[in-house]
Design an enzyme around this catalytic site. Structure first.
Site, PDB file in Angstrom:
ATOM      1  N   HIS A 111       0.844  -1.189   0.000  1.00 15.11           N
ATOM      2  CA  HIS A 111       0.000   0.000   0.000  1.00 15.11           C
ATOM      3  C   HIS A 111       0.884   1.246   0.000  1.00 15.11           C
ATOM      4  O   HIS A 111       1.865   1.304   0.744  1.00 15.11           O
ATOM      5  CB  HIS A 111      -0.902  -0.010   1.245  1.00 15.11           C
ATOM      6  CG  HIS A 111      -1.810   1.177   1.287  1.00 15.11           C
ATOM      7  ND1 HIS A 111      -2.909   1.301   0.463  1.00 15.11           N
ATOM      8  CD2 HIS A 111      -1.758   2.321   2.008  1.00 15.11           C
ATOM      9  CE1 HIS A 111      -3.503   2.454   0.698  1.00 15.11           C
ATOM     10  NE2 HIS A 111      -2.824   3.101   1.626  1.00 15.11           N
ATOM     11  N   ASP A 143      -6.170  -9.101   5.469  1.00 17.01           N
ATOM     12  CA  ASP A 143      -7.336  -9.676   6.148  1.00 17.01           C
ATOM     13  C   ASP A 143      -8.579  -9.142   5.433  1.00 17.01           C
ATOM     14  O   ASP A 143      -8.455  -8.546   4.364  1.00 17.01           O
ATOM     15  CB  ASP A 143      -7.308  -9.369   7.657  1.00 17.01           C
ATOM     16  CG  ASP A 143      -7.368  -7.875   7.946  1.00 17.01           C
ATOM     17  OD1 ASP A 143      -7.692  -7.093   7.018  1.00 17.01           O
ATOM     18  OD2 ASP A 143      -7.109  -7.492   9.108  1.00 17.01           O
ATOM     19  N   GLU A 144      -9.738  -9.324   6.041  1.00 11.66           N
ATOM     20  CA  GLU A 144     -10.953  -8.956   5.301  1.00 11.66           C
ATOM     21  C   GLU A 144     -11.218  -7.453   5.250  1.00 11.66           C
ATOM     22  O   GLU A 144     -12.093  -6.990   4.534  1.00 11.66           O
ATOM     23  CB  GLU A 144     -12.167  -9.710   5.862  1.00 11.66           C
ATOM     24  CG  GLU A 144     -12.214 -11.131   5.312  1.00 11.66           C
ATOM     25  CD  GLU A 144     -13.517 -11.837   5.638  1.00 11.66           C
ATOM     26  OE1 GLU A 144     -14.531 -11.502   5.015  1.00 11.66           O
ATOM     27  OE2 GLU A 144     -13.506 -12.706   6.532  1.00 11.66           O
ATOM     28  N   ASP A 147      -6.902  -2.724   3.817  1.00 14.99           N
ATOM     29  CA  ASP A 147      -5.540  -2.341   4.224  1.00 14.99           C
ATOM     30  C   ASP A 147      -5.349  -2.378   5.743  1.00 14.99           C
ATOM     31  O   ASP A 147      -4.662  -1.523   6.310  1.00 14.99           O
ATOM     32  CB  ASP A 147      -5.186  -0.938   3.681  1.00 14.99           C
ATOM     33  CG  ASP A 147      -5.297  -0.869   2.165  1.00 14.99           C
ATOM     34  OD1 ASP A 147      -4.938  -1.853   1.500  1.00 14.99           O
ATOM     35  OD2 ASP A 147      -5.754   0.165   1.640  1.00 14.99           O
ATOM     36  N   GLU A 176       8.641   1.133  -2.959  1.00 13.16           N
ATOM     37  CA  GLU A 176       7.788  -0.064  -3.109  1.00 13.16           C
ATOM     38  C   GLU A 176       8.559  -1.177  -3.811  1.00 13.16           C
ATOM     39  O   GLU A 176       8.505  -2.341  -3.413  1.00 13.16           O
ATOM     40  CB  GLU A 176       6.530   0.273  -3.923  1.00 13.16           C
ATOM     41  CG  GLU A 176       5.564   1.205  -3.225  1.00 13.16           C
ATOM     42  CD  GLU A 176       4.286   1.412  -4.030  1.00 13.16           C
ATOM     43  OE1 GLU A 176       3.777   0.460  -4.639  1.00 13.16           O
ATOM     44  OE2 GLU A 176       3.786   2.560  -4.052  1.00 13.16           O
TER      45      GLU A 176
END
Ligand code: GRF
Length: 203
Positions: A111, A143-144, A147, A176
């Site tokens: 991210h 996870d759900e 971010d 990144e």
């Protein structure tokens, strides 16, 4: 040591995908990208994969009755290629339970902001508009949430008075391309341990 089998999900230009492929090819990380999957037909990420001789697959979410069926198809392709780690690289969809259950603690994302600040779309623009002096990028387990998963690595870059969204994004992108392969290397070496919200890095 055998190479970690990585599957990449991407929706766009795929510069992070390229950084991962290059790091693998140069032997910097004990991994190989074995399949690239996109929800967008013309994604340049698919072109990059094909050029490298990596299976490049487009699955159109619209051609499935719902998210669950689409994700089941995505998971099946990943499983067919015996993927051990799923890397989101500019994948513009929220990954749901179906994929996460198929690959528990084996989905990671990058991210373009220092989470938990500025999640969601346009992390660089959000940072600039907020007026922070530093931003950066975060590699985290998925996870759900959007971010919200445990953080693996972060890199910091300064925000300059003269920055535009584009110049800040470019400065972050450089980091990144370094950070994502580094995180994959740690995963491949079995050095990441999730403890609650924290990710411990073993020596
Ligand atoms: C990157 O900024 C990444 O952090 C975000 O989406 C962008 C993807 O860029 N998740 P690319 O497709 O890897 O060039």
């Amino acid at each position: 040591m055998s190479l970690l089998r990585v599957g990449v999900l991407a929706s766009g230009r795929g510069s992070n995908l390229q950084a991962i492929i290059d790091a693998c090819r140069e032997g910097k990380i004990p991994a190989q990208v074995v399949v690239v999957l996109s929800d967008k037909e013309g994604a340049f990420a698919l072109t990059r994969a094909a050029k490298e001789g990596i299976p490049a697959i487009h699955l159109n979410p619209q051609s499935f009755p719902g998210k669950e069926e689409y994700e089941r198809a995505v998971s099946a392709v990943l499983k067919d290629h015996r993927v051990e780690l799923v890397c989101l690289a500019g994948y513009m969809r929220l990954v749901g339970k179906t994929i996460l259950d198929a690959f528990p603690n084996r989905v990671i994302n990058i991210h373009p902001a220092l989470l938990p600040a500025f999640p969601g779309l346009h992390g660089q623009r959000q940072a600039l508009e907020y007026g922070v002096r530093f931003s950066g990028c975060t590699v985290h387990f998925v996870d759900e949430g959007c971010d919200t998963g445990p953080i693996i690595l972060q890199a910091v870059v300064p925000v300059l008075d003269t920055d535009t969204e584009e110049t800040l994004a470019a400065r972050i992108l450089e980091q990144e391309h370094r950070l994502y392969p580094e995180a994959i290397k740690l995963f491949a070496e079995g050095r990441l341990k999730i403890e609650g919200r924290r990710v411990l890095i073993k020596n």
